[in-house]
Design a protein around this motif. Structure first.
Motif, mmCIF file in Angstrom:
data_model
loop_
_atom_site.group_PDB
_atom_site.id
_atom_site.type_symbol
_atom_site.label_atom_id
_atom_site.label_comp_id
_atom_site.label_asym_id
_atom_site.label_seq_id
_atom_site.Cartn_x
_atom_site.Cartn_y
_atom_site.Cartn_z
ATOM 1 N N ILE A 157 0.698 -1.517 -0.252
ATOM 2 C CA ILE A 157 0.108 0.113 -0.393
ATOM 3 C C ILE A 157 0.826 0.946 -0.392
ATOM 4 O O ILE A 157 0.182 2.284 -0.581
ATOM 5 N N ASN A 158 1.900 1.037 0.586
ATOM 6 C CA ASN A 158 3.137 2.284 0.685
ATOM 7 C C ASN A 158 3.843 2.913 -0.736
ATOM 8 O O ASN A 158 3.528 4.081 -0.499
ATOM 9 N N LYS A 159 4.032 1.451 -1.613
ATOM 10 C CA LYS A 159 4.320 1.673 -2.914
ATOM 11 C C LYS A 159 3.234 2.171 -3.455
ATOM 12 O O LYS A 159 2.741 3.708 -4.040
ATOM 13 N N LEU A 160 1.740 2.131 -3.753
ATOM 14 C CA LEU A 160 0.379 2.198 -4.447
ATOM 15 C C LEU A 160 0.918 4.034 -3.926
ATOM 16 O O LEU A 160 0.524 4.212 -4.498
ATOM 17 N N TYR A 161 0.421 4.203 -2.480
ATOM 18 C CA TYR A 161 0.204 5.493 -2.416
ATOM 19 C C TYR A 161 1.074 6.521 -2.977
ATOM 20 O O TYR A 161 0.801 6.977 -3.561
ATOM 21 N N LYS A 162 2.362 5.951 -2.705
ATOM 22 C CA LYS A 162 3.593 7.368 -3.739
ATOM 23 C C LYS A 162 3.230 7.327 -4.813
ATOM 24 O O LYS A 162 3.027 8.453 -5.428
ATOM 25 N N GLU A 163 2.508 6.492 -5.679
ATOM 26 C CA GLU A 163 2.285 6.250 -7.496
ATOM 27 C C GLU A 163 0.998 7.451 -6.932
ATOM 28 O O GLU A 163 0.902 8.203 -8.206
#
Length: 199
Positions: A179-185
């Motif tokens: 979810i953290n990588k998704l948030y950044k994207e």
């Protein structure tokens, strides 16, 4: 501004929609087009048309259309799925447009969360479109784990959408990891939107 979020079942469209809302401090209205589809299935004329095509077997004891029974039929038969889509999509488009008009009076940013955004014709109402993608296996896992869909049905749903033409998009998110990588994207895409509506 109207933002369309599209992608196949289990790709994470709803998660992306919620992240945009979080990033923009809740200045966003999300229209769940799947939920609009639920409401359309309760309309008298739609029930009448679908009864003519599929018979009584798609109805429950209260005379309402059972999405489970209907899904078991259409996700195994592309022709019947197409008949269903041709019957309900115009009504979904009309109802979504009505909700959108009302929402624009209250919110500056509206998100249309819709797997079949282009097929329904809702892309015409969008200023920007984000496509959310994920591997077939990951999508099946999400349908099973997050929505409680039985494995066999989850596979049928994913396979039925496998060759769907998801149409034009402005941005693409590959939602496979945490979810953290998704948030950044998502945050990067939000910054790219034109018009200064997020400033």
């Amino acid at each position: 501004m109207v933002i369309g979020i599209t992608g196949p079942a289990g790709s994470g469209k709803s998660t992306v929609s919620k992240l945009i809302k979080k990033i923009l401090n809740n200045k966003v209205c999300i229209i769940d087009v799947d939920r609009v589809g639920h409401e359309v299935l309760a309309l008298f004329l739609i029930k009448k048309k679908l009864r003519e095509v599929f018979g009584e077997k798609i109805f429950d004891n209260e005379g309402n259309i059972s999405r489970v029974k209907l899904g078991n039929i259409v996700f195994s038969d592309k022709e019947k799925l197409e008949i269903l889509n041709q019957t309900v999509h115009p009504a979904i488009f009309k109802k979504t447009r009505e909700i959108l008009k009302k929402s624009l009076k209250k919110s500056d940013i509206i998100i249309l969360d819709a797997a079949l955004l282009h097929k329904i014709g809702l892309d015409k109402l969008c200023d920007k479109i984000i496509l959310v993608e994920s591997t077939k296996q990951k999508r099946i896992e999400r349908l099973i784990d997050k929505r409680g869909v039985p494995k066999e049905k989850a596979e049928k749903i994913v396979n039925s959408q496998n060759l769907e033409n998801l149409g034009y998009y402005d941005f693409k998110i590959y939602n496979e990891e945490d979810i953290n990588k998704l948030y950044k994207e998502v945050a990067k895409i939000v910054q790219k939107f034109q018009g200064g509506v997020f400033e």
